[in-house]
Design a protein around this motif. Structure first.
Motif, short mmCIF file in Angstrom:
data_model
loop_
_atom_site.label_atom_id
_atom_site.label_comp_id
_atom_site.label_asym_id
_atom_site.label_seq_id
_atom_site.Cartn_x
_atom_site.Cartn_y
_atom_site.Cartn_z
N LEU A 6 33.71 -13.89 14.86
CA LEU A 6 33.49 -14.42 15.79
C LEU A 6 33.56 -13.77 17.05
O LEU A 6 33.18 -13.04 18.00
CB LEU A 6 34.05 -16.03 15.97
CG LEU A 6 33.74 -16.68 17.72
CD1 LEU A 6 32.60 -16.16 18.27
CD2 LEU A 6 34.36 -17.87 18.00
N PRO A 7 35.01 -13.37 17.66
CA PRO A 7 35.33 -12.25 18.21
C PRO A 7 34.17 -10.80 17.71
O PRO A 7 33.78 -9.77 19.06
CB PRO A 7 36.65 -11.35 17.73
CG PRO A 7 37.18 -13.12 17.03
CD PRO A 7 36.08 -13.13 16.00
N ASP A 8 33.31 -10.39 16.97
CA ASP A 8 32.99 -9.28 16.79
C ASP A 8 31.53 -10.39 17.30
O ASP A 8 30.56 -9.45 18.39
CB ASP A 8 32.56 -9.03 15.43
CG ASP A 8 33.03 -8.25 14.84
OD1 ASP A 8 34.69 -7.84 15.41
OD2 ASP A 8 33.48 -8.31 13.62
N LEU A 9 31.22 -10.89 16.91
CA LEU A 9 29.86 -11.39 17.56
C LEU A 9 30.08 -11.96 18.93
O LEU A 9 29.08 -11.18 20.50
CB LEU A 9 30.17 -13.22 17.44
CG LEU A 9 28.03 -13.67 17.52
CD1 LEU A 9 27.30 -13.09 17.03
CD2 LEU A 9 28.71 -14.98 17.77
N ALA A 10 31.59 -12.31 19.69
CA ALA A 10 31.10 -11.95 21.12
C ALA A 10 30.97 -10.95 21.91
O ALA A 10 30.26 -10.67 22.81
CB ALA A 10 32.52 -13.00 21.74
N ASP A 11 31.52 -10.02 20.64
CA ASP A 11 31.43 -8.75 21.50
C ASP A 11 30.27 -8.17 21.81
O ASP A 11 29.36 -7.17 22.75
CB ASP A 11 32.31 -7.87 20.71
CG ASP A 11 34.36 -7.36 21.37
OD1 ASP A 11 34.32 -8.40 22.35
OD2 ASP A 11 35.39 -7.26 20.30
N GLN A 12 29.62 -8.05 20.61
CA GLN A 12 28.13 -7.87 20.47
C GLN A 12 27.44 -8.29 21.15
O GLN A 12 26.68 -7.91 22.37
CB GLN A 12 27.40 -8.23 18.98
CG GLN A 12 27.96 -7.04 17.89
CD GLN A 12 27.24 -7.64 16.53
OE1 GLN A 12 25.45 -8.14 16.96
NE2 GLN A 12 27.55 -8.50 15.83
N TYR A 13 27.52 -9.81 22.32
CA TYR A 13 27.37 -10.63 22.83
C TYR A 13 27.12 -9.46 24.08
O TYR A 13 25.92 -9.50 25.54
CB TYR A 13 27.16 -11.57 22.54
CG TYR A 13 26.01 -12.60 22.22
CD1 TYR A 13 26.18 -12.72 20.35
CD2 TYR A 13 24.78 -13.02 22.41
CE1 TYR A 13 25.28 -13.31 20.56
CE2 TYR A 13 23.80 -13.95 22.15
CZ TYR A 13 23.97 -13.93 20.19
OH TYR A 13 22.86 -14.92 19.47
N ALA A 14 28.23 -9.43 24.46
CA ALA A 14 29.10 -9.46 25.47
C ALA A 14 27.74 -7.56 25.68
O ALA A 14 27.54 -6.96 26.67
CB ALA A 14 30.46 -8.44 25.59
N VAL A 15 27.82 -6.38 24.55
CA VAL A 15 27.17 -5.89 24.94
C VAL A 15 25.69 -5.94 25.28
O VAL A 15 24.45 -4.91 26.33
CB VAL A 15 27.46 -4.75 23.15
CG1 VAL A 15 26.60 -3.71 23.34
CG2 VAL A 15 28.39 -4.20 23.12
N LEU A 16 25.22 -6.66 24.63
CA LEU A 16 23.31 -6.88 24.14
C LEU A 16 23.60 -7.65 25.93
O LEU A 16 22.24 -7.44 26.85
CB LEU A 16 23.19 -7.75 23.08
CG LEU A 16 23.24 -7.44 21.81
CD1 LEU A 16 22.61 -9.16 21.28
CD2 LEU A 16 22.27 -6.49 22.11
N ALA A 17 24.37 -7.81 26.57
CA ALA A 17 24.54 -8.78 27.96
C ALA A 17 23.91 -7.33 29.04
O ALA A 17 22.95 -7.61 30.13
CB ALA A 17 25.42 -9.72 28.31
N LEU A 18 24.98 -7.03 28.61
CA LEU A 18 25.17 -4.95 29.91
C LEU A 18 24.54 -4.79 29.77
O LEU A 18 23.31 -4.30 31.04
CB LEU A 18 26.81 -5.00 29.91
CG LEU A 18 27.51 -6.02 29.70
CD1 LEU A 18 29.00 -5.20 29.51
CD2 LEU A 18 28.08 -5.95 31.78
N ARG A 19 23.26 -4.90 27.91
CA ARG A 19 22.33 -3.84 28.48
C ARG A 19 21.01 -4.36 29.01
O ARG A 19 20.94 -3.31 29.90
CB ARG A 19 22.14 -3.71 27.11
CG ARG A 19 23.02 -2.35 26.05
CD ARG A 19 21.89 -2.57 24.40
NE ARG A 19 22.67 -1.89 23.68
CZ ARG A 19 22.41 -1.80 22.40
NH1 ARG A 19 21.36 -2.29 21.83
NH2 ARG A 19 23.45 -0.72 21.62
N LEU A 20 21.44 -5.70 28.48
CA LEU A 20 19.77 -7.12 29.38
C LEU A 20 20.30 -5.95 31.10
O LEU A 20 19.15 -6.05 31.97
CB LEU A 20 20.27 -8.11 28.96
CG LEU A 20 18.76 -8.90 29.22
CD1 LEU A 20 19.26 -10.06 29.35
CD2 LEU A 20 19.51 -9.25 30.88
N LEU A 21 21.37 -6.26 31.67
CA LEU A 21 21.63 -5.91 33.20
C LEU A 21 21.40 -4.99 33.56
O LEU A 21 21.91 -3.71 34.56
CB LEU A 21 22.78 -6.67 33.53
CG LEU A 21 23.04 -8.40 32.95
CD1 LEU A 21 24.12 -8.75 33.27
CD2 LEU A 21 22.09 -8.86 34.55
N GLY A 22 20.78 -3.55 32.63
CA GLY A 22 21.09 -1.99 32.75
C GLY A 22 22.89 -2.02 33.13
O GLY A 22 22.69 -0.73 33.99
#
Lengths: 201, 201, 201, 201
Positions: free
Chosen positions: A171-187
């Motif tokens: 889960l912590p990994d997943l949360a980190d992955q999502y944080a990366v995806l989200a920030l990328r998405l936001l540019g």
DNA sequence: AATGAATGAGAATTCATTCAT
DNA sequence: AATGAATGAATTCTCATTCAT
């Protein structure tokens, strides 16, 4: 809350999440909780009351946690990363209640719906506020803040539908992955998750 | 399909999308279609049959369109952008049927569910394939292809829940925005949507 | 009777005999006859009319045959044997219509029932008459003619429930066996089946 | 069994016997039992469950009584006479339940039918066994034991259709008459009902 | 605290029948 | 002659809920 009351809520959570509010009967609920259907009414109001309680509890926790995130982080990137981690973690750890909140709003009567939607709006307001902040500071760059907020929330909520704690991703990994995806998405520069300060030259 | 049969399906689409399958009664369905509940059964099998028909029609259209995308685009970036535009456009233009497909699978009996889920898996398989392609060519960079696929699909599907054709954002714009968000999320250079060729040095 | 009308009656016979009148739907009837349920009504009145027609046809044939027996035989023993053979043969050869007559009287409305019961009473009247005759001449000896009549008729009607033309007993043999059983039951000398004349000393 | 449950079964017995299973609606059942149709379901499973319960209770009683007959009588003549008296008495005293058992087997689903028919076969097996015994000892003489068994059972069951306790024949008399008829039918010396010993020369 | 009993309203579905074509 | 369309009434059964004990 009495232990029996807790059992009732737990049973409702499981059944509402699996079959939906309208797909769950009072008798199934009672059987699942190990009670007679008459006894059930000692621990709840109407079936809808029960649903509202579950939703409210879930949303209030989420709202409080979001407020907490805002209180403890300052920069938009840090805040957004924290919100994503909160949301993903919540949905992965409590998939039942988050699915009920996300999927069963349509089952509420108009009056009750207003109340629940207001809570949900408060929670989503925190996201909106952080995205606006990031756009203002130049940390983020998206065409529409509203579109981005919706895209992010839907994307993160999906975790409740498939995350398996016994699966390959922790889960912590997943949360980190999502944080990366989200920030990328936001540019945003995803490397600068820790803060809004410029990267070293 | 007779016009009345079409009316029945339309009514079912509207009510299933708004109240859910279990939240929609046969009588409401009949009233909404302007028929008696007995007449309804001239134009459908069971209520579940009706739901399955709606889902199958929607998914088959989507599967065919996805196959078409793969047939007409070669590079992962171009393909992914096209899939996103397809998905977003479908969900914005046909929010009722896409919401029914996305939200009511749990209402199906196991046998019927298998059939529908198989179709859905075929569709999602196209996404998976394109993401895998992009990772192989280096066009994309994410930790987990499966996580990315799920995140993307959830994010794009959400459009069906809020897009308003009379709203401030035109659909083609929205589809473009989502394509950009998606490619960013995948770590692609969003400027190179047209192909996988390296940028000029 | 048109061939199609005949098909309808045949279908009704088969279904009424197998599932009973109330257990048979108009649509099943139509399907079994290879027609639409609307077309069915070209060849019949109401469902009850159809039942009455089947019953009347069967009973009228039986009544006529019984009258014939009385016309062609004089002695009680000969007559009774002939009635038993008639009844058993009818029930073995036409098990469907005899079962419908025997089992579905309760499904008739009072008015229709009176009509059918009157026919049945005429038929049973022939049996009663022959038994009375045999008692008067001393050919039979039973305590109650009515009890004997009922016992005989029930016993012989049962054949329609189990006789198998492909089974081990041929129908003429069976009819003979039943004649013997019946005459024994009536206290007659079963060897004297041919007439009421005393056996050779 | 609660008194209300008993009322439900009584009502079902009366209506199933009079109108047949398929001819009896749940509402009629409820009205006849003095309950609402919803309350009915507190005291039964499905309508078919109710039918099966009635049939099973009746058949189990009959099977037990037949076993008792075999246990307390030795000779074929005595046994057969006792079985006839049992059967006739049962059908005369409990015409409702015996008619339901005899007439409504066709209304059962295949699975339920198997269960009920198995019970019925056990009961009829007792008759078969006694007839075989009588043929082996020479006490009876018929061409086919199976035909005789069927003829006897049909004949005796008919009593449930017409016996009137207020009528001219008292039940014990009737049972005796039937025993005489049955033994005659089997070619037994009806005077020797008490045993299989030869008559005095 | 717990529940068996009770029910009016409603669920999905089928009923026998009619009628315009 | 044949049928698709249509329906009011009925079907079996479940609903959420109340209440006396």
């Amino acid at each position: 809350m009495t232990p029996t009351g807790e059992r009732v809520r737990r049973a409702a959570l499981e059944l509402f999440a699996e079959r939906g509010f309208h797909g769950t009967g009072i008798r199934q609920l009672a059987e699942h909780a190990g009670l007679s259907s008459a006894t059930l009414y000692h621990y709840m109001g109407t079936k809808e009351d029960l649903l509202v309680e579950l939703m409210r509890a879930s949303l209030e926790r989420l709202v409080a946690a979001a407020d907490d995130v805002l209180a403890h982080h300052a920069g938009a990137t840090a805040r957004l990363g924290a919100l994503v981690r909160l949301h993903v973690t919540s949905h992965a750890e409590r998939p039942l209640e988050t699915r009920v909140v996300d999927d069963e709003v349509h089952a509420l009567s108009p009056e009750r719906r207003r109340e629940v939607v207001a809570l949900r709006d408060r929670y989503e307001g925190a996201w909106q506020q952080v995205i606006d902040q990031g756009l203002a500071t130049g940390a983020f760059s998206v065409e529409s803040a509203a579109v981005a907020r919706r895209a992010l929330l839907e994307m993160c909520s999906g975790v409740a539908r498939w995350f398996d704690p016994a699966g390959p991703v922790a889960l912590p990994d997943l949360a980190d992955q999502y944080a990366v995806l989200a920030l990328r998405l936001l540019g945003a520069d995803a490397r600068r998750v820790g803060g809004d300060t410029p990267p070293p030259v």
